[in-house]
Design a protein around this motif. Structure first.
Motif, mmCIF file in Angstrom:
data_model
loop_
_atom_site.group_PDB
_atom_site.id
_atom_site.type_symbol
_atom_site.label_atom_id
_atom_site.label_comp_id
_atom_site.label_asym_id
_atom_site.label_seq_id
_atom_site.Cartn_x
_atom_site.Cartn_y
_atom_site.Cartn_z
ATOM 1 N N ASP A 15 58.263 -15.593 -59.381
ATOM 2 C CA ASP A 15 57.214 -15.702 -59.058
ATOM 3 C C ASP A 15 56.827 -14.600 -57.899
ATOM 4 O O ASP A 15 57.701 -13.981 -57.335
ATOM 5 C CB ASP A 15 56.966 -17.365 -58.450
ATOM 6 C CG ASP A 15 57.005 -18.110 -59.377
ATOM 7 O OD1 ASP A 15 56.382 -17.846 -60.696
ATOM 8 O OD2 ASP A 15 57.316 -19.213 -59.360
ATOM 9 N N ILE A 17 53.977 -14.318 -54.479
ATOM 10 C CA ILE A 17 53.185 -15.099 -53.663
ATOM 11 C C ILE A 17 52.520 -14.072 -52.494
ATOM 12 O O ILE A 17 52.995 -13.132 -52.212
ATOM 13 C CB ILE A 17 53.357 -16.301 -52.745
ATOM 14 C CG1 ILE A 17 54.610 -16.208 -51.879
ATOM 15 C CG2 ILE A 17 53.512 -17.352 -53.798
ATOM 16 C CD1 ILE A 17 54.873 -17.147 -51.213
ATOM 17 N N ASN A 110 63.293 -18.086 -58.756
ATOM 18 C CA ASN A 110 63.305 -19.613 -58.614
ATOM 19 C C ASN A 110 65.028 -19.666 -59.118
ATOM 20 O O ASN A 110 65.327 -20.329 -60.262
ATOM 21 C CB ASN A 110 62.296 -20.411 -59.336
ATOM 22 C CG ASN A 110 61.331 -20.398 -58.685
ATOM 23 O OD1 ASN A 110 60.763 -20.977 -57.583
ATOM 24 N ND2 ASN A 110 60.148 -19.438 -59.350
ATOM 25 N N SER A 130 51.261 -20.107 -67.450
ATOM 26 C CA SER A 130 51.723 -20.723 -66.307
ATOM 27 C C SER A 130 50.711 -20.585 -65.342
ATOM 28 O O SER A 130 49.817 -19.965 -65.429
ATOM 29 C CB SER A 130 53.046 -19.716 -65.586
ATOM 30 O OG SER A 130 53.582 -20.119 -64.754
ATOM 31 N N ARG A 132 49.707 -22.109 -61.055
ATOM 32 C CA ARG A 132 49.948 -22.927 -59.686
ATOM 33 C C ARG A 132 48.676 -23.440 -59.207
ATOM 34 O O ARG A 132 47.521 -22.981 -59.266
ATOM 35 C CB ARG A 132 50.641 -21.830 -58.675
ATOM 36 C CG ARG A 132 50.662 -22.545 -57.331
ATOM 37 C CD ARG A 132 51.784 -21.767 -56.461
ATOM 38 N NE ARG A 132 53.180 -21.989 -57.021
ATOM 39 C CZ ARG A 132 54.146 -20.924 -57.375
ATOM 40 N NH1 ARG A 132 53.416 -19.831 -57.129
ATOM 41 N NH2 ARG A 132 55.212 -21.213 -57.734
#
Length: 149
Positions: A15, A17, A110, A130, A132
């Motif tokens: 991932d 961010i 992860n 996917s 969030r």
């Protein structure tokens, strides 16, 4: 802490961010928690960079030594660069910033989910979507629900 990406078939989900810091206000409060996640093997930092957008819109990188560190040694993250995070990604992250803001851009594995992800891939599973949901959106959605009498 440059990460090699050999053995990708055994890798957990990866991932990214982008965390904005209005007015480039870093307290360092999150760094001890990030180090803890890495040390416990929950995540593996693949790329980590910090940027700042000047008032004129220009973007520059920030060194870890320029950030408040929350009392932890940040040298563990020096050189964290797998090559996944490119100049285009940094430019895109900068587009989300207002002048004077700074951001941390993280790409991480992860690790905790690797065994499950590997089993899914071996069984022929393919990730087709996917997402969030930001905590702020969850809170807003729950606040919008009228209590049932």
């Amino acid at each position: 802490m440059t990460q090699d990406l050999e053995g990708l078939e055994e890798t957990g989900p990866i991932d990214y961010i982008v965390v904005a810091f209005p007015n480039a206000h870093f307290t360092g409060e999150a760094f001890p928690l990030l180090v803890d996640l890495v040390e416990r093997g929950i995540i593996r930092i693949l790329d980590l960079t910090f940027i700042q957008k000047a008032q004129d819109g220009s973007v520059s990188g920030l060194e870890l030594s320029e950030l408040a560190d929350g009392g932890v040694d940040l040298t563990i993250f020096e050189g964290a660069s797998s090559g996944l995070l490119g100049d285009d990604d940094i430019s895109e992250a900068a587009n989300a910033l207002a002048p004077g803001d700074a951001a941390g851009v993280f790409v991480y594995e992860n690790v905790w989910a690797a065994p499950f992800a590997v089993a899914l891939r071996r069984a022929g599973g393919q990730l087709v979507a996917s997402g969030r949901i930001p905590v702020q959106a969850v809170i807003a959605a729950l606040d919008a629900i009228e209590p049932v009498a």
